[in-house]
Design a protein around this motif. Sequence first.
Motif, PDB file in Angstrom:
ATOM      1  N   ARG A  65      41.067 -14.361   1.243  1.00  0.00           N
ATOM      2  CA  ARG A  65      41.573 -13.110   1.475  1.00  0.00           C
ATOM      3  C   ARG A  65      40.968 -11.818   0.539  1.00  0.00           C
ATOM      4  O   ARG A  65      40.656 -11.009   0.918  1.00  0.00           O
ATOM      5  N   ARG A  73      36.026  -3.408   2.297  1.00  0.00           N
ATOM      6  CA  ARG A  73      36.122  -1.999   1.591  1.00  0.00           C
ATOM      7  C   ARG A  73      34.594  -1.561   1.417  1.00  0.00           C
ATOM      8  O   ARG A  73      34.249  -0.603   1.365  1.00  0.00           O
ATOM      9  N   LEU A  99      51.144  -0.697  10.058  1.00  0.00           N
ATOM     10  CA  LEU A  99      50.695  -1.498  11.260  1.00  0.00           C
ATOM     11  C   LEU A  99      49.873  -2.432  10.548  1.00  0.00           C
ATOM     12  O   LEU A  99      48.884  -2.945  11.161  1.00  0.00           O
ATOM     13  N   GLU A 100      49.555  -2.329   9.210  1.00  0.00           N
ATOM     14  CA  GLU A 100      48.615  -2.913   8.565  1.00  0.00           C
ATOM     15  C   GLU A 100      47.034  -2.346   8.917  1.00  0.00           C
ATOM     16  O   GLU A 100      45.901  -2.961   8.518  1.00  0.00           O
ATOM     17  N   GLN A 101      46.998  -1.306   9.586  1.00  0.00           N
ATOM     18  CA  GLN A 101      45.882  -0.495  10.095  1.00  0.00           C
ATOM     19  C   GLN A 101      45.108   0.115   8.867  1.00  0.00           C
ATOM     20  O   GLN A 101      46.101   0.535   7.997  1.00  0.00           O
ATOM     21  N   PRO A 102      43.799   0.200   8.757  1.00  0.00           N
ATOM     22  CA  PRO A 102      43.254   0.881   7.746  1.00  0.00           C
ATOM     23  C   PRO A 102      43.420   2.589   7.858  1.00  0.00           C
ATOM     24  O   PRO A 102      42.979   3.141   8.705  1.00  0.00           O
ATOM     25  N   LEU A 116      37.487  -1.807  10.477  1.00  0.00           N
ATOM     26  CA  LEU A 116      36.852  -2.880   9.725  1.00  0.00           C
ATOM     27  C   LEU A 116      37.317  -4.192   9.980  1.00  0.00           C
ATOM     28  O   LEU A 116      38.359  -4.641  10.593  1.00  0.00           O
ATOM     29  N   SER A 117      36.205  -5.305   9.897  1.00  0.00           N
ATOM     30  CA  SER A 117      36.310  -6.684  10.038  1.00  0.00           C
ATOM     31  C   SER A 117      35.518  -7.535   9.345  1.00  0.00           C
ATOM     32  O   SER A 117      34.447  -7.000   8.828  1.00  0.00           O
ATOM     33  N   HIS A 118      36.200  -8.515   8.619  1.00  0.00           N
ATOM     34  CA  HIS A 118      35.378  -9.411   7.792  1.00  0.00           C
ATOM     35  C   HIS A 118      35.351 -10.822   8.290  1.00  0.00           C
ATOM     36  O   HIS A 118      36.226 -11.270   8.933  1.00  0.00           O
ATOM     37  N   ASP A 137      34.821  -5.285  15.636  1.00  0.00           N
ATOM     38  CA  ASP A 137      35.368  -7.070  15.082  1.00  0.00           C
ATOM     39  C   ASP A 137      34.069  -7.734  14.972  1.00  0.00           C
ATOM     40  O   ASP A 137      32.863  -7.234  15.600  1.00  0.00           O
ATOM     41  N   GLU A 180      39.597  -8.035  20.522  1.00  0.00           N
ATOM     42  CA  GLU A 180      40.011  -7.794  19.055  1.00  0.00           C
ATOM     43  C   GLU A 180      39.703  -6.326  18.774  1.00  0.00           C
ATOM     44  O   GLU A 180      40.600  -5.725  18.052  1.00  0.00           O
ATOM     45  N   LYS A 184      42.330  -2.997  17.822  1.00  0.00           N
ATOM     46  CA  LYS A 184      42.279  -2.448  16.698  1.00  0.00           C
ATOM     47  C   LYS A 184      42.117  -0.986  16.923  1.00  0.00           C
ATOM     48  O   LYS A 184      42.905  -0.072  16.225  1.00  0.00           O
ATOM     49  N   ARG A 187      45.722  -0.077  17.694  1.00  0.00           N
ATOM     50  CA  ARG A 187      46.281  -0.376  16.466  1.00  0.00           C
ATOM     51  C   ARG A 187      47.513  -1.281  16.884  1.00  0.00           C
ATOM     52  O   ARG A 187      48.479  -1.328  16.022  1.00  0.00           O
ATOM     53  N   LEU A 190      46.631  -8.097  17.629  1.00  0.00           N
ATOM     54  CA  LEU A 190      46.868  -9.175  18.361  1.00  0.00           C
ATOM     55  C   LEU A 190      48.160  -9.515  18.503  1.00  0.00           C
ATOM     56  O   LEU A 190      48.772 -10.590  18.693  1.00  0.00           O
ATOM     57  N   THR A 191      49.135  -8.396  18.642  1.00  0.00           N
ATOM     58  CA  THR A 191      50.572  -8.693  18.824  1.00  0.00           C
ATOM     59  C   THR A 191      51.165  -8.611  20.316  1.00  0.00           C
ATOM     60  O   THR A 191      52.146  -8.726  20.417  1.00  0.00           O
TER      61      THR A 191
HETATM   62  C1  LIG Z   1      44.461  -6.603  13.645  1.00  0.00           C
HETATM   63  C2  LIG Z   1      44.088  -8.344  13.585  1.00  0.00           C
HETATM   64  C3  LIG Z   1      43.618  -8.480  15.004  1.00  0.00           C
HETATM   65  C4  LIG Z   1      42.852  -8.348  12.822  1.00  0.00           C
HETATM   66  O1  LIG Z   1      42.626  -9.596  12.765  1.00  0.00           O
HETATM   67  P1  LIG Z   1      42.010 -10.468  11.400  1.00  0.00           P
HETATM   68  O2  LIG Z   1      41.930 -12.116  11.934  1.00  0.00           O
HETATM   69  O3  LIG Z   1      42.621 -10.193  10.229  1.00  0.00           O
HETATM   70  O4  LIG Z   1      40.474  -9.962  11.399  1.00  0.00           O
HETATM   71  P2  LIG Z   1      39.540  -9.191  11.116  1.00  0.00           P
HETATM   72  O5  LIG Z   1      38.822  -9.462   9.675  1.00  0.00           O
HETATM   73  O6  LIG Z   1      38.746  -8.892  12.177  1.00  0.00           O
HETATM   74  O7  LIG Z   1      40.207  -7.614  10.749  1.00  0.00           O
HETATM   75  C5  LIG Z   1      40.902  -7.288   9.628  1.00  0.00           C
HETATM   76  C6  LIG Z   1      41.234  -5.940   9.492  1.00  0.00           C
HETATM   77  O8  LIG Z   1      41.811  -5.265  10.656  1.00  0.00           O
HETATM   78  C7  LIG Z   1      42.388  -4.035  10.289  1.00  0.00           C
HETATM   79  N1  LIG Z   1      43.891  -3.973  11.043  1.00  0.00           N
HETATM   80  C8  LIG Z   1      45.063  -4.759  10.737  1.00  0.00           C
HETATM   81  N2  LIG Z   1      45.966  -4.363  11.516  1.00  0.00           N
HETATM   82  C9  LIG Z   1      45.372  -3.445  12.277  1.00  0.00           C
HETATM   83  C10 LIG Z   1      46.032  -2.632  13.372  1.00  0.00           C
HETATM   84  N3  LIG Z   1      47.362  -2.858  13.591  1.00  0.00           N
HETATM   85  N4  LIG Z   1      45.439  -1.726  13.821  1.00  0.00           N
HETATM   86  C11 LIG Z   1      44.043  -1.485  13.449  1.00  0.00           C
HETATM   87  N5  LIG Z   1      43.129  -2.232  12.591  1.00  0.00           N
HETATM   88  C12 LIG Z   1      44.041  -3.248  11.848  1.00  0.00           C
HETATM   89  C13 LIG Z   1      42.600  -4.145   8.587  1.00  0.00           C
HETATM   90  O9  LIG Z   1      41.718  -3.123   8.240  1.00  0.00           O
HETATM   91  C14 LIG Z   1      41.895  -5.530   8.470  1.00  0.00           C
HETATM   92  O10 LIG Z   1      41.492  -5.680   7.257  1.00  0.00           O
HETATM   93  P3  LIG Z   1      42.037  -5.284   5.682  1.00  0.00           P
HETATM   94  O11 LIG Z   1      43.381  -5.849   5.866  1.00  0.00           O
HETATM   95  O12 LIG Z   1      41.252  -5.926   4.786  1.00  0.00           O
HETATM   96  O13 LIG Z   1      42.237  -3.704   5.699  1.00  0.00           O
HETATM   97  C15 LIG Z   1      45.166  -8.869  13.238  1.00  0.00           C
HETATM   98  O14 LIG Z   1      45.429  -8.871  11.731  1.00  0.00           O
HETATM   99  C16 LIG Z   1      46.596  -8.505  14.024  1.00  0.00           C
HETATM  100  O15 LIG Z   1      46.917  -8.750  15.038  1.00  0.00           O
HETATM  101  N6  LIG Z   1      47.314  -7.783  13.116  1.00  0.00           N
HETATM  102  C17 LIG Z   1      48.592  -7.252  13.562  1.00  0.00           C
HETATM  103  C18 LIG Z   1      49.748  -7.993  13.174  1.00  0.00           C
HETATM  104  C19 LIG Z   1      50.763  -7.306  12.714  1.00  0.00           C
HETATM  105  O16 LIG Z   1      51.504  -6.200  13.335  1.00  0.00           O
HETATM  106  N7  LIG Z   1      51.075  -7.442  11.276  1.00  0.00           N
HETATM  107  C20 LIG Z   1      52.186  -6.568  10.746  1.00  0.00           C
HETATM  108  C21 LIG Z   1      53.187  -7.184  10.090  1.00  0.00           C
HETATM  109  S1  LIG Z   1      53.999  -8.487  10.857  1.00  0.00           S
END
Ligand SMILES: CC(C)(COP(=O)(O)OP(=O)(O)OC[C@H]1O[C@@H](n2cnc3c(N)ncnc32)[C@H](O)[C@@H]1OP(=O)(O)O)[C@@H](O)C(=O)NCCC(=O)NCCS
Length: 268
Positions: A65, A73, A99-102, A116-118, A137, A180, A184, A187, A190-191
Motif C-alpha cells: 500500500r 502521487r 469517496l476515497e477519490q483523489p 490515478l492507478s497503481h 486504470d 474500472e 473512477k 467517482r 467498483l461499488t
Molecule cells: C476506485 C477503485 C476501483 C480503485 O481500485 P484499486 O484496486 O484500489 O486500484 P487502483 O490502483 O487502480 O486505484 C487506486 C486509486 O483510485 C482512486 N480512487 C479511489 N476511490 C475512488 C473513487 N471513488 N473515485 C475515483 N477514484 C478513486 C484513488 O486515487 C486510489 O489511489 P490512492 O488511494 O493511492 O489515492 C476501488 O478502490 C473502489 O472500488 N473504491 C470504492 C470503494 C469505496 O467506496 N470505499 C469507500 C469506503 S468503504
Amino acid sequence: MTGPSAEPLGPFVRTVPLTLTGRGEPLRASLALAAASLDWLDANRETFLHPDEAALVTDRLHARRRHGLLAGRFAAKQALARLHPEIDPRALAIRPGVLEQPVLSGEGLRNLGVSLSHAGPVALAVAFPEGCPMGIDLEWVRADAVPALASQMTEAERRMAARLDGSEVEGLMRLWCLKEALSKALRCGLTVPMELLAVAGIAPDPLGLSVTFAHFAQYQGISLLAGELASALVLPRTVTLTVEAADRATWHDALAVAAAEWREAGNR
Ligand SMILES: CC(C)(COP(=O)(O)OP(=O)(O)OC[C@H]1O[C@@H](n2cnc3c(N)ncnc32)[C@H](O)[C@@H]1OP(=O)(O)O)[C@@H](O)C(=O)NCCC(=O)NCCS
C-alpha cells in the motif's frame, strides 16, 4: 538495463500531453506513467510529497500500500508538472475525498483534477480540467485472472473480448480496465453492479481501441496494452482526444518498458 531478477531502482517516467477539443477553446490534459522502487520513493519522497500527503504514508501501512500510495502521487505530480512546470510539486496536495477519490489542491491551480492507478511499482496518472472529468486504470495482465475477470463480464462483453486480437486474458483485462476507469470518472468505484459499467461497442483507434459504454453514453474509453500492462483512459464523449503520433508511441513504449523492467516486482 537491469537483469530480470533484480528490482530496478528507478525512477522511470514518461509523460504524454493530451489535447481535448469540444465546445470552445481546446483543453489541455496530461498523462504520466512512472515506476520506481519503494526504496527510491521513500528516499526521495521529500522532493515531491506535500506535508499532508506525507502524513498519509505512515509506518503502519503495508509495504504494498505504501508503494502504491507513493508511486501514484509521484506519477500524478509528473503529470501535473507537464501542465504546470512552474509549480513546486510539494505545494500540490492530493488528498483522499470522502469517496476515497483523489482531490487535488494547491496555490496556482484552477479547476484541475487527477485520476490515478497503481500496479505495484508502476503507476499511471492523468491530470485534467475538472470540466472534463476523466478516470484511469492500469493492471498487470495475469493468465490466472481469466476466471475472475470472465465472471465480472456480461455475455456480450465476453464475446467482444474473444474477438479482440491477442490472448483471452488480454481481451478481458482491457475491458476490466475500461470499466474500472469509468468507475473512477463517475467517482463510484467498483461499488456498483459491474453490469452497470458494461462496455457496449469497441472499435480500432490510432491509440489502441476505443469503446462506448452501455449505460453511460456520455463517456468514451481508450484502451492501450503493451507487454503485460493494460491501461485505460475514460473521458467525456463530447470531446475529441488528440494525441500526436510521437506521443502515442511514448505511451505505448512506456507501458512496454515498464512491463519488461518491472514485471517481477509488479507480480510479487
Ligand atoms: C476506485 C477503485 C476501483 C480503485 O481500485 P484499486 O484496486 O484500489 O486500484 P487502483 O490502483 O487502480 O486505484 C487506486 C486509486 O483510485 C482512486 N480512487 C479511489 N476511490 C475512488 C473513487 N471513488 N473515485 C475515483 N477514484 C478513486 C484513488 O486515487 C486510489 O489511489 P490512492 O488511494 O493511492 O489515492 C476501488 O478502490 C473502489 O472500488 N473504491 C470504492 C470503494 C469505496 O467506496 N470505499 C469507500 C469506503 S468503504
